[in-house]
Motif scaffolding. Structure first.
Motif, PDB file in Angstrom:
ATOM      1  N   ALA A 162       0.757  -1.122  -0.040  1.00  0.00           N
ATOM      2  CA  ALA A 162       0.051  -0.004  -0.117  1.00  0.00           C
ATOM      3  C   ALA A 162       0.939   1.114  -0.091  1.00  0.00           C
ATOM      4  N   PRO A 163       1.376   1.786  -1.353  1.00  0.00           N
ATOM      5  CA  PRO A 163       2.387   2.716  -1.306  1.00  0.00           C
ATOM      6  C   PRO A 163       1.980   4.351  -1.136  1.00  0.00           C
ATOM      7  N   GLY A 164       0.861   4.497  -0.631  1.00  0.00           N
ATOM      8  CA  GLY A 164       0.406   5.577  -0.267  1.00  0.00           C
ATOM      9  C   GLY A 164       0.527   6.736  -1.728  1.00  0.00           C
ATOM     10  N   ARG A 165       1.010   8.040  -1.319  1.00  0.00           N
ATOM     11  CA  ARG A 165       1.382   8.798  -2.667  1.00  0.00           C
ATOM     12  C   ARG A 165       2.220   8.374  -3.524  1.00  0.00           C
ATOM     13  N   PHE A 166       3.054   7.236  -3.436  1.00  0.00           N
ATOM     14  CA  PHE A 166       3.833   6.712  -4.371  1.00  0.00           C
ATOM     15  C   PHE A 166       3.222   5.758  -5.268  1.00  0.00           C
ATOM     16  N   ARG A 167       1.767   5.419  -5.020  1.00  0.00           N
ATOM     17  CA  ARG A 167       1.208   4.423  -5.882  1.00  0.00           C
ATOM     18  C   ARG A 167       1.341   4.268  -7.265  1.00  0.00           C
ATOM     19  N   GLN A 168       1.166   5.520  -7.861  1.00  0.00           N
ATOM     20  CA  GLN A 168       1.600   5.347  -9.357  1.00  0.00           C
ATOM     21  C   GLN A 168       2.852   4.843  -9.830  1.00  0.00           C
ATOM     22  N   LYS A 169       3.958   5.251  -9.154  1.00  0.00           N
ATOM     23  CA  LYS A 169       5.090   5.189  -9.353  1.00  0.00           C
ATOM     24  C   LYS A 169       5.553   3.649  -9.286  1.00  0.00           C
ATOM     25  N   VAL A 170       4.924   3.038  -7.961  1.00  0.00           N
ATOM     26  CA  VAL A 170       5.074   1.630  -7.908  1.00  0.00           C
ATOM     27  C   VAL A 170       4.476   0.828  -8.925  1.00  0.00           C
ATOM     28  N   GLU A 171       3.231   1.243  -9.114  1.00  0.00           N
ATOM     29  CA  GLU A 171       2.600   0.376 -10.300  1.00  0.00           C
ATOM     30  C   GLU A 171       3.232   0.329 -11.476  1.00  0.00           C
ATOM     31  N   LEU A 172       3.726   1.498 -12.052  1.00  0.00           N
ATOM     32  CA  LEU A 172       4.483   1.470 -13.193  1.00  0.00           C
ATOM     33  C   LEU A 172       5.761   0.660 -13.050  1.00  0.00           C
ATOM     34  N   LEU A 173       6.458   0.632 -11.870  1.00  0.00           N
ATOM     35  CA  LEU A 173       7.686  -0.052 -11.538  1.00  0.00           C
ATOM     36  C   LEU A 173       7.311  -1.806 -11.588  1.00  0.00           C
ATOM     37  N   LYS A 174       6.298  -2.017 -10.894  1.00  0.00           N
ATOM     38  CA  LYS A 174       5.725  -3.242 -10.838  1.00  0.00           C
ATOM     39  C   LYS A 174       5.512  -3.812 -12.427  1.00  0.00           C
ATOM     40  N   TYR A 175       5.030  -3.347 -13.198  1.00  0.00           N
ATOM     41  CA  TYR A 175       4.531  -3.662 -14.550  1.00  0.00           C
ATOM     42  C   TYR A 175       6.006  -3.777 -15.348  1.00  0.00           C
ATOM     43  N   ALA A 176       6.860  -2.771 -14.984  1.00  0.00           N
ATOM     44  CA  ALA A 176       8.297  -2.662 -15.701  1.00  0.00           C
ATOM     45  C   ALA A 176       9.185  -3.944 -15.247  1.00  0.00           C
ATOM     46  N   HIS A 177       8.972  -4.318 -13.958  1.00  0.00           N
ATOM     47  CA  HIS A 177       9.932  -5.649 -13.390  1.00  0.00           C
ATOM     48  C   HIS A 177       9.385  -6.952 -13.569  1.00  0.00           C
ATOM     49  N   THR A 178       7.990  -6.928 -13.766  1.00  0.00           N
ATOM     50  CA  THR A 178       7.542  -8.626 -13.595  1.00  0.00           C
ATOM     51  C   THR A 178       6.267  -8.455 -14.207  1.00  0.00           C
ATOM     52  N   VAL A 179       5.846  -7.413 -15.039  1.00  0.00           N
ATOM     53  CA  VAL A 179       4.411  -7.444 -15.777  1.00  0.00           C
ATOM     54  C   VAL A 179       3.024  -7.715 -14.670  1.00  0.00           C
ATOM     55  N   ALA A 180       3.169  -8.930 -14.037  1.00  0.00           N
ATOM     56  CA  ALA A 180       1.864  -8.957 -13.325  1.00  0.00           C
ATOM     57  C   ALA A 180       2.473 -10.255 -12.456  1.00  0.00           C
ATOM     58  N   THR A 181       1.566 -10.081 -11.232  1.00  0.00           N
ATOM     59  CA  THR A 181       1.950 -11.273 -10.341  1.00  0.00           C
ATOM     60  C   THR A 181       1.075 -12.649 -10.714  1.00  0.00           C
ATOM     61  N   SER A 182       1.305 -13.771 -10.519  1.00  0.00           N
ATOM     62  CA  SER A 182       0.822 -15.042 -11.089  1.00  0.00           C
ATOM     63  C   SER A 182      -0.884 -14.989 -10.653  1.00  0.00           C
ATOM     64  N   THR A 183      -1.520 -15.208 -11.604  1.00  0.00           N
ATOM     65  CA  THR A 183      -2.887 -15.212 -11.325  1.00  0.00           C
ATOM     66  C   THR A 183      -3.644 -16.127 -10.488  1.00  0.00           C
ATOM     67  N   PRO A 184      -3.506 -17.462 -10.490  1.00  0.00           N
ATOM     68  CA  PRO A 184      -3.938 -18.634  -9.737  1.00  0.00           C
ATOM     69  C   PRO A 184      -3.872 -18.544  -8.374  1.00  0.00           C
ATOM     70  N   PRO A 185      -2.597 -18.150  -8.119  1.00  0.00           N
ATOM     71  CA  PRO A 185      -2.351 -18.165  -6.386  1.00  0.00           C
ATOM     72  C   PRO A 185      -3.241 -16.852  -5.916  1.00  0.00           C
ATOM     73  N   GLN A 186      -3.300 -15.695  -6.500  1.00  0.00           N
ATOM     74  CA  GLN A 186      -3.908 -14.655  -6.083  1.00  0.00           C
ATOM     75  C   GLN A 186      -5.576 -15.076  -5.830  1.00  0.00           C
ATOM     76  N   LEU A 187      -6.211 -15.805  -6.754  1.00  0.00           N
ATOM     77  CA  LEU A 187      -7.479 -16.278  -6.827  1.00  0.00           C
ATOM     78  C   LEU A 187      -7.818 -17.218  -5.714  1.00  0.00           C
TER      79      LEU A 187
END
Length: 479
Positions: free
Chosen positions: A335-360
């Motif tokens: 929960a990155p607070g005011r850094f949310r947009q930057k963290v979300e962009l970094l997440k996409y750039a680093h690993t694109v997405a977290t594996s879906t089945p374990p999340q579900l």
């Protein structure tokens, strides 16, 4: 969604147990004293007999009392005094480049060897986790959402999971919305993304000393410098020392494990958390808060994250289900607070997405109930294992050994006499089929050469007891 005022209170039996536990800790009830009968305590506390029985069982699991057939319940006698606790750490006041990866590699390779007794791995045994139920949830969600389950779940990640984590944040006393969270590959990625969002190569990051070696590796790979601050084994970061350091040098961020830190197991008091946030907010310094062990408290109430005192979104709160549900699922969040947009962009750039089945699967497990019941059982088991490990270290290790007294989590920090070389002990232990984590990997300055971290995440067994006996013998030979 529940209101913030509906934060979960401790169970009635936990309140009764906590009062008796406090009386034992204060010496009002001494070793060997007989406790009131079940019916007497039921009448005096104005609770049911079943509540008293639950309270006594809880105290017995914690190792505080024992049941004697046909006689009653008694405060447990200790065969020997517990070892002393370590004192406040005293790292140097210089920021250091980090180079711990070579040492760390040796430790995690040992953790993956099934022939090694895993006293160095900071994870719970599969025996303590709801493995079969999680597997059923995983199979079910992959059948029901077959197309969705094999697609990318782009940042911020599964809405259902973020909703479930947001509901749990109410119980932390830190109400957040699903939009506040980004799902990550465990807490490790959450920490790494947070560091990348607030610091640049060459910047200095403040952290506890000793500090988790995974965090040191993240600092190392990003080209940052680590400034270690004296840390109390029970209360965490020494705030006066931190304030003094901040007056002398510029830092990009402060990173703390506020609840049951790795490796010391300390838990910052509520007032210290408030003061820490205020101290940093006045200087415009972000706080990265690792709350990985927050759910594993031994007391009746979960500690509130420092994020609860965050007025402007400067606290980046990180967590994971790796220590409570499934280490291999690698599902965490930030929960990155005011850094949310930057963290979300970094997440996409680093690993694109977290594996879906374990999340579900984890979202379904949380939604369908049972997580809190599982946590209560897990906490009792870990507390009993921690207490027993402390006793065993005191019995088998060299005279003068010091051991932490964590009130949550699953880790012990063991400080041995100065002449014991933790790296040599690590090598000899591996040769004997025992894995430990040597102290120098927990410091950018390679300090703590006479210390080790032990894991209490596996149930007590003859094999575990034998490994500790052997490890203590090896330590005595080096002393």
């Amino acid at each position: 969604m529940r209101k913030a005022s509906e934060v979960q209170e401790p169970k009635l039996y936990e309140r009764v147990a906590e009062r008796l536990g406090a009386a034992i800790a204060a010496g009002t009830l001494r070793a060997g004293d007989r406790l009131p009968s079940v019916r007497q305590l039921s009448a005096s506390e104005r609770v049911s007999v079943s509540t008293v029985l639950q309270a006594y069982l809880h105290l017995e699991d914690r190792g505080l009392i024992e049941t004697r057939p046909q006689s009653g319940h008694y405060v447990r006698r200790r065969e020997r005094p517990l070892p002393a606790e370590p004192e406040v750490s005293q790292p140097t006041s210089q920021a250091s480049p980090v180079s711990v990866s070579a040492l760390v590699t040796r430790v995690y390779r040992a953790a993956n060897d099934p022939r090694i007794v895993p006293l160095g791995a900071a994870c719970p045994s599969p025996e303590l986790l709801p493995t079969q139920r999680l597997h059923r949830e995983l199979a079910l969600v992959t059948r029901e959402a077959s197309a969705t389950a094999i697609g990318y779940d782009m940042p911020p990640g599964s809405l259902e999971l973020r909703q479930q984590v947001a509901r749990r944040s109410l119980e932390w006393g830190c109400p957040l919305s699903p939009e506040d969270f980004i799902i990550t590959h465990g807490a490790a990625e959450a920490i790494s993304l947070s560091l990348a969002a607030v610091a640049h190569r060459g910047d200095t990051v403040v952290l506890e000393s000793p500090a988790y070696y995974g965090t040191l590796q993240a600092i190392e790979t990003q080209g940052l410098r680590a400034l270690e601050i004296p840390t109390h084994p029970r209360h965490g970061l020494e705030l006066d020392a931190l304030e003094s350091a901040l007056r002398k040098r510029k830092v990009a961020a402060v990173l703390v494990v506020s609840s049951f830190s790795n490796p010391l197991g300390g838990c910052m008091p509520e007032e210290n958390r408030r003061r820490l946030v205020e101290l940093l907010a006045a200087r415009g310094i972000p706080l990265i808060e690792d709350d990985l062990y927050g759910d594993l408290h031994f007391g009746p109430l979960r500690p509130r994250p420092a994020k609860a005192h965050d007025p402007d979104g400067s606290v980046l709160l990180c967590g994971s289900f790796s220590k409570t549900l499934a280490p291999g699922y690698r599902v965490g969040w930030v929960a990155p607070g005011r850094f949310r947009q930057k963290v979300e962009l970094l997440k996409y750039a680093h690993t694109v997405a977290t594996s879906t089945p374990p999340q579900l699967a984890i979202a379904a497990f949380l939604r369908n109930g049972g997580y809190d019941r599982h946590l209560r059982t897990l906490r009792r088991q870990l507390e009993a294992q921690v207490r027993r490990m402390v006793d065993s270290v005191g019995e088998h290790f060299p005279e003068g050994v010091r051991v932490t007294r964590p009130e949550g989590g699953m880790l012990l920090w063991v400080e041995m006499p100065r002449q014991v070389d933790a790296l040599e002990l690590h090598a000899r232990a591996l040769a004997a089929g025992i894995g430990i984590a040597p102290g120098p990997i927990f410091s950018a300055q390679k300090r703590y050469g006479n210390c080790i971290r032990l894991s209490c995440g596996f149930p007590w067994s003859p094999q575990l007891e034998g490994a500790l006996t052997t490890l203590g013998s090896l330590a005595r030979s080096l002393a």
